[in-house]
Scaffold this motif. Structure first.
Motif, PDB file in Angstrom:
ATOM      1  N   GLY A 280       0.294   4.896   0.922  1.00  0.00           N
ATOM      2  CA  GLY A 280       0.953   6.285   1.209  1.00  0.00           C
ATOM      3  C   GLY A 280       2.356   6.004   1.232  1.00  0.00           C
ATOM      4  O   GLY A 280       3.099   4.882   1.057  1.00  0.00           O
ATOM      5  N   PRO A 281       3.391   6.955   1.019  1.00  0.00           N
ATOM      6  CA  PRO A 281       2.956   8.336   0.850  1.00  0.00           C
ATOM      7  C   PRO A 281       2.634   8.563  -1.002  1.00  0.00           C
ATOM      8  O   PRO A 281       2.986   7.659  -1.507  1.00  0.00           O
ATOM      9  CB  PRO A 281       4.082   9.038   1.260  1.00  0.00           C
ATOM     10  N   GLY A 282       2.081   9.678  -0.888  1.00  0.00           N
ATOM     11  CA  GLY A 282       1.864  10.245  -2.339  1.00  0.00           C
ATOM     12  C   GLY A 282       0.758  11.042  -2.357  1.00  0.00           C
ATOM     13  O   GLY A 282       0.211  11.640  -1.281  1.00  0.00           O
ATOM     14  N   LEU A 283       0.154  11.296  -3.477  1.00  0.00           N
ATOM     15  CA  LEU A 283      -0.956  12.427  -3.963  1.00  0.00           C
ATOM     16  C   LEU A 283      -2.027  11.784  -3.245  1.00  0.00           C
ATOM     17  O   LEU A 283      -2.474  10.805  -3.846  1.00  0.00           O
ATOM     18  CB  LEU A 283      -0.993  12.816  -5.248  1.00  0.00           C
ATOM     19  N   VAL A 284      -2.881  12.373  -2.191  1.00  0.00           N
ATOM     20  CA  VAL A 284      -4.098  11.667  -1.586  1.00  0.00           C
ATOM     21  C   VAL A 284      -5.097  11.351  -2.536  1.00  0.00           C
ATOM     22  O   VAL A 284      -5.509  10.216  -2.508  1.00  0.00           O
ATOM     23  CB  VAL A 284      -4.586  12.636  -0.452  1.00  0.00           C
ATOM     24  N   GLY A 285      -5.377  12.278  -3.481  1.00  0.00           N
ATOM     25  CA  GLY A 285      -6.520  11.975  -4.403  1.00  0.00           C
ATOM     26  C   GLY A 285      -6.042  10.852  -5.369  1.00  0.00           C
ATOM     27  O   GLY A 285      -7.064   9.943  -5.870  1.00  0.00           O
ATOM     28  N   ALA A 286      -5.028  10.642  -5.855  1.00  0.00           N
ATOM     29  CA  ALA A 286      -4.340   9.552  -6.557  1.00  0.00           C
ATOM     30  C   ALA A 286      -4.457   8.243  -6.011  1.00  0.00           C
ATOM     31  O   ALA A 286      -4.742   7.063  -6.229  1.00  0.00           O
ATOM     32  CB  ALA A 286      -2.990   9.997  -7.126  1.00  0.00           C
ATOM     33  N   LEU A 287      -3.704   8.362  -4.799  1.00  0.00           N
ATOM     34  CA  LEU A 287      -3.807   7.076  -3.903  1.00  0.00           C
ATOM     35  C   LEU A 287      -5.163   6.338  -3.879  1.00  0.00           C
ATOM     36  O   LEU A 287      -5.278   5.224  -3.681  1.00  0.00           O
ATOM     37  CB  LEU A 287      -3.259   7.583  -2.376  1.00  0.00           C
ATOM     38  N   LEU A 288      -6.107   7.270  -3.249  1.00  0.00           N
ATOM     39  CA  LEU A 288      -7.416   6.941  -3.135  1.00  0.00           C
ATOM     40  C   LEU A 288      -8.177   6.100  -4.314  1.00  0.00           C
ATOM     41  O   LEU A 288      -8.863   5.180  -4.085  1.00  0.00           O
ATOM     42  CB  LEU A 288      -8.509   8.102  -2.760  1.00  0.00           C
ATOM     43  N   VAL A 289      -7.782   6.327  -5.446  1.00  0.00           N
ATOM     44  CA  VAL A 289      -8.373   5.630  -6.729  1.00  0.00           C
ATOM     45  C   VAL A 289      -7.706   4.322  -6.782  1.00  0.00           C
ATOM     46  O   VAL A 289      -8.551   3.149  -6.582  1.00  0.00           O
ATOM     47  CB  VAL A 289      -7.758   6.369  -7.883  1.00  0.00           C
ATOM     48  N   GLY A 290      -6.452   3.966  -6.410  1.00  0.00           N
ATOM     49  CA  GLY A 290      -6.043   2.624  -6.420  1.00  0.00           C
ATOM     50  C   GLY A 290      -6.482   1.851  -5.106  1.00  0.00           C
ATOM     51  O   GLY A 290      -6.821   0.800  -5.238  1.00  0.00           O
ATOM     52  N   LEU A 291      -6.457   2.547  -4.149  1.00  0.00           N
ATOM     53  CA  LEU A 291      -6.839   1.946  -2.840  1.00  0.00           C
ATOM     54  C   LEU A 291      -8.501   1.421  -2.578  1.00  0.00           C
ATOM     55  O   LEU A 291      -8.741   0.214  -2.553  1.00  0.00           O
ATOM     56  CB  LEU A 291      -6.812   2.912  -1.623  1.00  0.00           C
ATOM     57  N   TYR A 292      -9.161   2.479  -3.336  1.00  0.00           N
ATOM     58  CA  TYR A 292     -10.662   1.939  -3.388  1.00  0.00           C
ATOM     59  C   TYR A 292     -10.959   1.046  -4.479  1.00  0.00           C
ATOM     60  O   TYR A 292     -11.837   0.114  -4.298  1.00  0.00           O
ATOM     61  CB  TYR A 292     -11.689   3.267  -3.343  1.00  0.00           C
ATOM     62  N   TYR A 293     -10.137   0.955  -5.544  1.00  0.00           N
ATOM     63  CA  TYR A 293     -10.325   0.060  -6.715  1.00  0.00           C
ATOM     64  C   TYR A 293      -9.941  -1.498  -5.996  1.00  0.00           C
ATOM     65  O   TYR A 293     -10.784  -2.329  -6.199  1.00  0.00           O
ATOM     66  CB  TYR A 293      -9.517   0.382  -7.704  1.00  0.00           C
ATOM     67  N   ALA A 294      -8.900  -1.384  -5.392  1.00  0.00           N
ATOM     68  CA  ALA A 294      -8.233  -2.665  -4.700  1.00  0.00           C
ATOM     69  C   ALA A 294      -9.158  -2.961  -3.498  1.00  0.00           C
ATOM     70  O   ALA A 294      -9.473  -4.300  -3.653  1.00  0.00           O
ATOM     71  CB  ALA A 294      -6.787  -2.400  -4.228  1.00  0.00           C
TER      72      ALA A 294
END
Ligand code: KG4
Ligand code: ZN
Length: 314
Positions: A81-95
């Motif tokens: 964060g900060p950022g677009l929540v749906g967009a952040l989730l993609v990177g976070l859960y991939y990582a």
């Protein structure tokens, strides 16, 4: 120590591999400009879906270019964060998935810390303490940076971010998205002193910013201008708008330098690609006896390498 950095906070899917928080072995950015261009701005749901499509190839490309495998990594840093929540989730859960499967430790990073520290990817780095101005599509922040991890927020925008103002003015002028580059290009043909748009200083000594009034002023000017076009050109309007933004950013950054007695000023974020801003900022910093540090454009706009730098220090 080798870190993979991942950022999916907005409309760029990006990954980079960095050694010891200093030397980038790769920095891969997949831009979504083509997807969002017809909408005149970033559509969050489309951004998330594009990240899902692109995250794996982008990370693989970053590892390939750096000539490292997952086994060579000492850590994975990802923007939380900060950022677009749906967009952040993609990177976070991939990582999280890669970290879990490979056993490589994971660290969450603040996107703005990435922008502040992106200068450490360059050869010439500032000594602490320094003043940092991060100017992007979502933020206009002034910090006093005493060390890695020690950031005091000195001022911020009360409404629109500087980049957001560029994007909105470009949209109402029909220059399209993304706006910053388009306005900078058209402004080169115009006169910045042609129209005196407002500059919001918010009182003596304030290090906060406001750009929504400026945006409204440009919008009102455009309406009258379209009905009664005179010898003012669209380039003049773009240049005069840019002049107003640059004036305020430079004056406030210099004020921060003075207030803190700092000898170095660091820029970061997409708006820091703007040559007019860089030139004016450099000249004023020199007058103040300070030195300006600007990352190359690829490290100003959103990128994975800067996230690896911040992750290394975490
Ligand atoms: O840092 P960034 O890539 O993403 C965010 O974290 O927001 O910044 C994107 C912003 C956009 O608003 C874009 O219009 C602006 O940076 N920008 C510029 C220039 N290049 C990008 N603004 C002014 N002049 C430029 N050359
Ligand atoms: Zn950013």
């Amino acid at each position: 120590m080798i870190l993979l950095g991942i950022d999916t906070s907005c409309d760029d899917t990006s990954a980079g591999v960095v050694v010891d928080g200093r030397r980038a072995l790769s920095n891969v950015v997949h831009s979504q400009v083509e997807i969002h261009h017809p909408h005149g701005g970033v559509v969050p749901e489309l951004a998330s879906r594009e990240h899902i499509k692109n995250i794996m190839p982008v990370v693989e490309e970053a590892l390939n270019r750096a000539k490292v495998g997952l086994r060579d990594l000492d850590g994975i840093a990802v923007t939380i964060g900060p950022g677009l929540v749906g967009a952040l989730l993609v990177g976070l859960y991939y990582a999280k998935g890669v970290s879990y499967a490979s056993g490589v430790p994971l660290v969450g990073v603040n996107h703005l810390e990435g922008h502040i520290l992106s200068i450490f990817l360059e050869d010439q780095v500032p000594d602490f303490p320094f003043v940092a101005l991060t100017v992007s599509g979502g933020h206009t922040n002034l910090y006093y940076v005493e060390d890695f991890g020690q950031y005091a927020l000195l001022g911020q925008t009360l409404d629109d971010a500087a980049g957001e103002a560029f994007d909105k003015v470009a949209k109402i002028s029909g220059l399209g998205y993304p706006g910053g580059v388009a306005i900078e290009r058209v402004a080169r043909q115009g006169r910045g002193d042609r129209i005196r748009f407002p500059r919001a200083y918010l009182g003596k000594g304030s290090l906060d910013f406001s750009f929504s009034g400026l945006k409204t002023a440009v919008s009102l000017f455009m309406k009258n201008w379209e009905d009664h076009p005179d010898d003012v050109t669209l380039a003049d309007i773009g240049a005069s708008f840019q002049e107003s933004v640059v004036d305020v950013l430079v004056d406030k950054a210099v004020l921060a330098l003075r207030q803190k007695g700092a000898a170095a000023l660091v820029l970061g974020g997409g708006v820091a690609c703007n040559q007019s801003l860089i030139e004016r900022m450099k000249a004023r910093a020199v007058e103040e006896g300070a030195r300006l540090y600007t990352p190359r454009p690829e490290y100003c706009t959103d990128n994975g390498a800067m996230i690896a730098v911040a992750g290394y220090h975490r």
